[in-house]
Design a protein around this motif. Structure first.
Motif, PDB file in Angstrom:
ATOM      1  N   ILE A  51       0.986  -1.201   0.407  1.00 57.98           N
ATOM      2  CA  ILE A  51      -0.150  -0.397  -0.395  1.00 57.98           C
ATOM      3  C   ILE A  51       0.999   0.949  -0.219  1.00 57.98           C
ATOM      4  CG2 ILE A  51      -1.785   1.335   0.943  1.00 57.98           C
ATOM      5  CD1 ILE A  51      -2.672  -1.390   2.700  1.00 57.98           C
ATOM      6  N   LYS A  52       0.339   1.977  -1.076  1.00 56.49           N
ATOM      7  CA  LYS A  52       1.614   3.012  -0.998  1.00 56.49           C
ATOM      8  C   LYS A  52       0.384   4.785  -1.223  1.00 56.49           C
ATOM      9  CE  LYS A  52       4.585   6.548  -3.761  1.00 56.49           C
ATOM     10  NZ  LYS A  52       4.598   7.032  -5.197  1.00 56.49           N
ATOM     11  N   VAL A  53       1.239   5.078   0.139  1.00 57.33           N
ATOM     12  CA  VAL A  53       0.504   6.383   1.053  1.00 57.33           C
ATOM     13  C   VAL A  53       1.062   7.362   0.148  1.00 57.33           C
ATOM     14  CG1 VAL A  53      -0.341   7.769   2.381  1.00 57.33           C
ATOM     15  CG2 VAL A  53      -0.412   4.803   3.227  1.00 57.33           C
ATOM     16  N   ASP A  54      -0.159   8.616   0.043  1.00 61.53           N
ATOM     17  CA  ASP A  54       0.451   9.193  -0.805  1.00 61.53           C
ATOM     18  C   ASP A  54       0.495  10.817   0.401  1.00 61.53           C
ATOM     19  OD1 ASP A  54       0.704  11.950  -2.083  1.00 61.53           O
ATOM     20  OD2 ASP A  54      -1.124  11.882  -3.517  1.00 61.53           O
ATOM     21  N   TYR A  55       1.291  10.758   0.602  1.00 61.22           N
ATOM     22  CA  TYR A  55       0.796  12.204   1.514  1.00 61.22           C
ATOM     23  C   TYR A  55       1.071  13.344   1.666  1.00 61.22           C
ATOM     24  CZ  TYR A  55       1.881   8.000   4.821  1.00 61.22           C
ATOM     25  OH  TYR A  55       2.113   7.041   5.405  1.00 61.22           O
ATOM     26  N   SER A  56       0.477  14.035   0.291  1.00 57.04           N
ATOM     27  CA  SER A  56       1.198  14.870  -0.461  1.00 57.04           C
ATOM     28  C   SER A  56      -0.302  15.859  -0.032  1.00 57.04           C
ATOM     29  CB  SER A  56       1.389  15.142  -2.454  1.00 57.04           C
ATOM     30  OG  SER A  56       0.066  14.506  -2.689  1.00 57.04           O
ATOM     31  N   ASP A  57      -1.076  15.266  -0.132  1.00 54.00           N
ATOM     32  CA  ASP A  57      -1.994  16.502   0.876  1.00 54.00           C
ATOM     33  C   ASP A  57      -2.521  17.359   2.183  1.00 54.00           C
ATOM     34  OD1 ASP A  57      -3.732  16.450  -1.451  1.00 54.00           O
ATOM     35  OD2 ASP A  57      -4.797  14.635  -1.401  1.00 54.00           O
ATOM     36  N   ILE A  58      -2.079  15.909   3.135  1.00 52.72           N
ATOM     37  CA  ILE A  58      -1.131  16.119   4.859  1.00 52.72           C
ATOM     38  C   ILE A  58       0.158  17.219   4.385  1.00 52.72           C
ATOM     39  CG2 ILE A  58      -0.119  14.986   6.593  1.00 52.72           C
ATOM     40  CD1 ILE A  58      -2.301  12.210   5.632  1.00 52.72           C
TER      41      ILE A  58
END
Length: 113
Positions: A51-58
């Motif tokens: 699972i690759k989590v995109d933290y760009s929004d955070i």
């Protein structure tokens, strides 16, 4: 013919783990009913999924919150030095807070407001 000539798996992979990581892997192995640690790790590595989590929004949200904090600090400094707060400064913070709420609603909750 040598001893390992008919061996199918000729590649070896060595990894180092912390005690916690090792214990966690063993516990998960036991939960799956795998017969050996090797079997469990092979199955997880070959048949499992990542699972690759995109933290760009955070990260963007954290940046905006940091900006608001800086603005509040500037206003507090201004109030402490000469007792005056200017309406444009307060409006800028209100706009930033509104933008953060909008980001939270659209990016994280997917709830239209």
């Amino acid at each position: 013919m040598g001893k390992g000539q008919y061996r199918l798996r000729e590649k070896q992979l060595n990894i180092r783990l912390t005690e916690y990581e090792h214990q966690l892997i063993k516990e998960r192995m036991e939960q799956t009913g795998a017969n050996s640690l090797r079997e469990f790790i092979m199955d997880a590595a070959i048949n499992g999924f990542l699972i690759k989590v995109d933290y760009s929004d955070i990260k963007e949200l954290a940046y905006e919150i940091n900006r608001i904090g800086n603005n509040i600090n500037q206003i507090a400094h201004k109030v402490n030095s000469d007792g005056a707060v200017y309406k444009p400064q307060i409006e800028e913070i209100q706009a930033d807070v509104n933008m953060i709420w909008k980001m939270l609603r659209t990016k994280f909750y997917q709830i239209p407001f």
